[in-house]
Design a protein around this motif. Structure first.
Motif, mmCIF file in Angstrom:
data_model
loop_
_atom_site.group_PDB
_atom_site.id
_atom_site.type_symbol
_atom_site.label_atom_id
_atom_site.label_comp_id
_atom_site.label_asym_id
_atom_site.label_seq_id
_atom_site.Cartn_x
_atom_site.Cartn_y
_atom_site.Cartn_z
ATOM 1 N N ILE A 67 4.294 8.256 -0.796
ATOM 2 C CA ILE A 67 4.679 8.913 -2.041
ATOM 3 C C ILE A 67 4.325 10.391 -1.931
ATOM 4 N N TRP A 68 5.325 11.228 -2.080
ATOM 5 C CA TRP A 68 5.069 12.668 -2.163
ATOM 6 C C TRP A 68 5.026 12.992 -3.647
ATOM 7 N N THR A 69 3.815 13.128 -4.156
ATOM 8 C CA THR A 69 3.588 13.106 -5.608
ATOM 9 C C THR A 69 4.286 14.222 -6.365
ATOM 10 N N LEU A 70 4.575 15.350 -5.721
ATOM 11 C CA LEU A 70 5.182 16.481 -6.434
ATOM 12 C C LEU A 70 6.685 16.549 -6.248
ATOM 13 N N VAL A 94 0.855 -1.186 0.000
ATOM 14 C CA VAL A 94 0.000 0.000 0.000
ATOM 15 C C VAL A 94 0.892 1.237 0.000
ATOM 16 N N PHE A 95 0.691 2.077 -1.011
ATOM 17 C CA PHE A 95 1.397 3.355 -1.108
ATOM 18 C C PHE A 95 0.407 4.466 -0.780
ATOM 19 N N LEU A 96 0.725 5.237 0.238
ATOM 20 C CA LEU A 96 -0.109 6.370 0.602
ATOM 21 C C LEU A 96 0.449 7.601 -0.104
ATOM 22 N N MET A 97 -0.366 8.260 -0.873
ATOM 23 C CA MET A 97 0.083 9.385 -1.696
ATOM 24 C C MET A 97 -0.441 10.698 -1.113
ATOM 25 N N ALA A 98 0.404 11.724 -1.150
ATOM 26 C CA ALA A 98 -0.024 13.052 -0.694
ATOM 27 C C ALA A 98 0.958 14.090 -1.223
ATOM 28 N N ASP A 99 0.486 15.294 -1.275
ATOM 29 C CA ASP A 99 1.325 16.449 -1.570
ATOM 30 C C ASP A 99 1.618 17.110 -0.231
ATOM 31 N N ARG A 100 2.885 17.280 0.100
ATOM 32 C CA ARG A 100 3.218 17.839 1.411
ATOM 33 C C ARG A 100 2.452 19.137 1.686
ATOM 34 N N LYS A 101 2.295 19.956 0.664
ATOM 35 C CA LYS A 101 1.634 21.244 0.864
ATOM 36 C C LYS A 101 0.138 21.079 1.111
ATOM 37 N N ALA A 102 -0.437 20.023 0.482
ATOM 38 C CA ALA A 102 -1.885 19.833 0.619
ATOM 39 C C ALA A 102 -2.259 18.988 1.821
ATOM 40 N N LEU A 103 -1.261 18.383 2.449
ATOM 41 C CA LEU A 103 -1.548 17.472 3.554
ATOM 42 C C LEU A 103 -2.179 18.220 4.720
ATOM 43 N N SER A 104 -3.316 17.740 5.181
ATOM 44 C CA SER A 104 -4.029 18.385 6.276
ATOM 45 C C SER A 104 -3.840 17.570 7.549
ATOM 46 N N GLY A 105 -3.055 18.050 8.461
ATOM 47 C CA GLY A 105 -2.896 17.381 9.743
ATOM 48 C C GLY A 105 -1.976 16.177 9.664
ATOM 49 N N PRO A 106 -1.414 15.739 10.778
ATOM 50 C CA PRO A 106 -0.514 14.589 10.794
ATOM 51 C C PRO A 106 -1.269 13.273 10.620
ATOM 52 N N MET A 107 -0.615 12.301 10.016
ATOM 53 C CA MET A 107 -1.186 10.952 9.918
ATOM 54 C C MET A 107 -1.029 10.249 11.267
#
Length: 767
Positions: A123-126, A98-111
């Motif tokens: 995966i940091w898509t950008l 499982v790959f969790l994808m997000a954009d650091r700038k768009a990430l809302s709150g800690p996982m």
């Protein structure tokens, strides 16, 4: 099967940006997907968590998940949905990357820590390039496939990939021989080349040996032992009949006492014939529907067993008055599941080797519904060394997913343990020196499917479907009863209690989650008339919810037949005419087995067919319309009859012939043993017998087991006296013989008899 580098890889990408075109996020996720597709990876696109979950549940050919953590509103609610998706995936598959994808700038709150543990990579898509991300996914896929295949399946895949030229058996040489004739080519094309390429002789050392349990085959059996919780497991390719005979051959010597469940499979009789053991039988109860229940625990106490041995006229010949082996059928064909932990403790006081014949019960370890009700409980190392040695036999082809003929023997060593070398001699006597490797692989794969969380997920799905079907039938029955009409009733408790709240529910109204997870809903409690085994201690026996029987009207609570009723032989004939084949039919019940292959559509069709039967029965539809095959089998007998006409005649015969009474009498008592099953069998093989018709059979000693189906349990075993002409056993056979004559096409199978001109005959010792 294919090699890991030739398996079509499928990735599920759950990302709302897949629907866009112009945004940076849309272009980047599209570039990642395109990079995967360029390398031959199939990518399934999903735009929401809900759709992604539906794909994961319905498609087990998905091998990797790419999940956008910032999907939707990227808030607490959407993150909760993503977390729920991951939880449900891990309940079914703990290994899928499982790959969790997000954009650091768009990430809302800690996982959360939980989310981080449910995913494998981030995966940091950008940041990283699409090509690099695609390579990371492909590497994870390779690791997944390498870990997915158990030992023998992996070796077989690699062997098939090598495409060797063989100069050894088998003669079809990878299927090539079949292609040289028209009929052979049809056969080859029907099954496909892979089956024939993986069918080879024992010269292939790279695959190991089934008889010496070496190489990948030995590793496969060790893998199965870990999955099923045994010290040792043996893969068997000619059914649990061979597994049972193997254990008995290893455990019992000539003139040694064996404690045997009378509710036994024919292979137990065969094991006695092979070994020369002296059987002392434990008898099970029987209810008004003809269901064979469990052996009462009072029969398993040391005092009761000693009394049974002392009362057996053959036991005086035994080398010792202590039994060397015991076998119990668990669970029974009708779904009676013992408190195996308590049964083992009771029997272990009198015998050092206990065999649970769990042919129809290989899934029990993997669902908490069956806690403590199967042989291989917990880890093998968790059991005391001074406890008895325990064996379990599983038909992995019955209610697990292996191919026909496959079985496992599982061993947990304790007192009376038989070392591998000695046991393997018994194993080799029942095994082939030319095994079909596809069977070994399917046995192993069936075990692998149960490993980890997938075992509970798969078995829970089966339980859930069976309960949904049971409740649907109960709801239909209640609705029709309110209108004064009849219908079938599911055989289970009509009411259940939630132990947490004390609330009591009608079965049809009970929360499905309660029925699916609370074993007490399925326990045979004392004082409940539905099961008819009132003398059992509470908790001793549980009805397996996946063994679903429907009861037809006609049997009264006092065990007497009502004036009107529905004979289930007719129900089964009707279902068969409509392409539905039940597992077993008695006079009053029809049994359906739920397995991993049963779907909502399948059981929904069953309910529709039962409703159709009611409609056609009530309308007395002509047999020519609804049962043409029955009419064709005996046109003179059934000419002009309707469905209800035939049912009424059958019911009248059940009442007049007292079939149920004689069946009960035949199973309520044991015939007198005159010689051991081995002596009787040897006389049969030597021709020192005669074929005796039923009307001349009084007080003769039979040399074969006489086994009516249903219930498939011997009324007389080899070496036993069949009793007087007016006794229970001959009277029961006489009723069955008359039934076959009265209703052509509806004859009961009676194994051990030879029928000629409507007369049963049985091989008996010469008088």
């Amino acid at each position: 099967m294919a090699s890991s580098n030739s398996i079509p890889s499928r990735v599920l990408c759950v990302d709302g940006d897949l629907a866009g075109e112009s945004s940076t996020a849309s272009r980047r996720i599209r570039a990642i997907v395109d990079a995967l597709r360029e390398h031959g990876v199939e990518v399934i696109e999903s735009l929401s968590y809900e759709d992604g979950l539906a794909n994961l549940v319905s498609d087990t050919a998905i091998h990797c998940l790419l999940l956008d953590w910032s999907l939707g509103a990227n808030d607490e609610g959407s993150h909760a949905a993503a977390t729920d998706l991951l939880r449900k995936l891990r309940k079914r598959n703990e290994a899928m990357p499982v790959f969790l994808m997000a954009d650091r700038k768009a990430l809302s709150g800690p996982m959360t820590v939980e989310v981080a543990s449910l995913a494998d990579e981030f995966i940091w898509t950008l940041e990283d390039s699409p090509a690099f991300i695609a390579r990371r996914v492909e590497a994870a896929l390779d690791r997944y496939f390498d870990g997915l295949l158990p030992p023998f399946a992996r070796a077989l895949v690699n062997y098939n990939r090598d495409a060797e030229y063989s100069w050894a058996a088998p003669g079809h040489q990878g299927g090539v021989a079949f292609t040289k004739s028209p009929i052979g080519r049809l056969f080859h094309d029907a099954y496909g080349e892979t089956l024939f390429r993986t069918d080879m002789g024992i010269e292939r050392g790279a695959l190991g040996s089934l008889l010496s349990h070496s190489g990948p085959i030995g590793e496969s059996e060790q893998y199965a032992a870990r999955v099923f919780g045994s010290d040792r497991s043996y893969s068997v390719l000619n059914g649990t009949s061979a597994s049972n005979r193997t254990i008995m051959s290893a455990c019992i010597g000539e003139q040694q006492i064996a404690l045997c469940d009378r509710n036994c499979h024919k292979s137990i009789e065969q094991g006695l014939a092979i070994t020369g053991g002296i059987p002392v039988f434990l008898q099970a109860g029987r209810n008004r529907y003809g269901v064979i229940g469990p052996i009462h625990p009072d029969q398993m106490t040391p005092a009761a067993i000693a009394a049974k041995i002392a009362a057996n006229p053959l036991a005086a010949q035994a080398k010792s008055q202590r039994a060397v082996y015991s076998v119990v059928t668990n669970c029974t064909y009708d779904g009676m599941c013992y408190d195996a932990k308590s049964a083992e403790a009771l029997l272990g006081q009198s015998v050092d080797r206990i065999h649970f014949d769990e042919a129809w019960y290989g899934y029990a370890r993997f669902n908490p519904m069956y806690r403590d009700r199967y042989a291989m409980r917990g880890a093998a190392s968790s059991h005391a060394d001074d406890g008895p040695t325990v064996y379990a036999t599983h038909s992995t082809h019955k209610l697990l997913a292996a191919l026909s003929q496959t079985s496992f023997i599982h061993v947990r060593d304790g007192r009376g343990a038989i070392d591998h070398g000695r046991f393997n001699e018994a194993y080799g006597a029942q095994a082939s020196t030319s095994p079909l490797y596809a069977l070994i692989a399917s046995n192993e794969v069936a075990a692998a499917m149960m490993a980890g969380p997938s075992g509970e997920a798969l078995t829970q799905d089966v339980i859930d479907e069976a309960i949904a079907c049971r409740q649907a039938v109960a709801q239909v029955q209640r609705e029709l009863a309110a209108k004064g009409e009849w219908f079938f009733t599911p055989w289970n408790a009509p009411e259940v209690t939630d132990p947490a709240t004390g609330v009591r529910y009608a079965f049809a109204d009970a929360p499905a989650d309660l029925l699916a997870h609370e074993p007490s809903c399925w326990v045979l409690h004392p004082g409940e008339s539905w099961h008819g085994f009132d003398a059992l201690p509470d908790g001793w026996c549980l009805l397996d919810p996946i063994k679903f029987a429907v009861v037809a009207p006609g049997m009264q609570a006092d065990g007497q037949l009502a004036e009107q009723g529905i004979p289930c032989d007719l129900v089964t004939a009707y279902l068969g005419q409509h392409g539905i084949v039940p597992s077993r039919t008695t006079a009053h019940m029809v049994l359906f087995l739920f397995s991993m292959g049963v779907t909502k559509g399948k059981w929904g069709t069953l309910i529709n067919a039962l409703l159709d039967f009611k409609r056609d029965y009530d309308a007395n539809k002509p047999l020519a319309e609804v049962l043409p095959r029955v009419l064709a089998a005996a046109p003179a007998r059934y000419a002009g009859m309707g469905l209800k006409d035939l049912g009424d005649q059958m019911w009248a015969e059940l009442r007049a012939g007292r079939m149920g009474h004689w069946e009960a009498e035949a199973y309520a008592q044991l015939p007198k043993p005159v010689c051991t099953p081995r002596v009787a069998f040897q006389a049969l093989m030597a021709g020192e017998v005669e074929l005796v018709p039923l009307n001349e059979m009084a007080n003769r000693v039979v040399t074969v087991g006489v086994i009516p189906y249903p219930p498939g349990i011997p009324i007389v075993m080899p070496g036993e006296n069949i009793g007087p002409a007016d006794g229970a056993w001959i009277s029961y056979l006489r009723v069955l013989q008359h039934w076959a004559e009265a209703f052509p096409g509806f004859a009961k199978e009676v194994e051990g008899t030879i029928e000629k001109d409507g007369v049963y005959s049985v091989y008996c010792l010469k008088s």
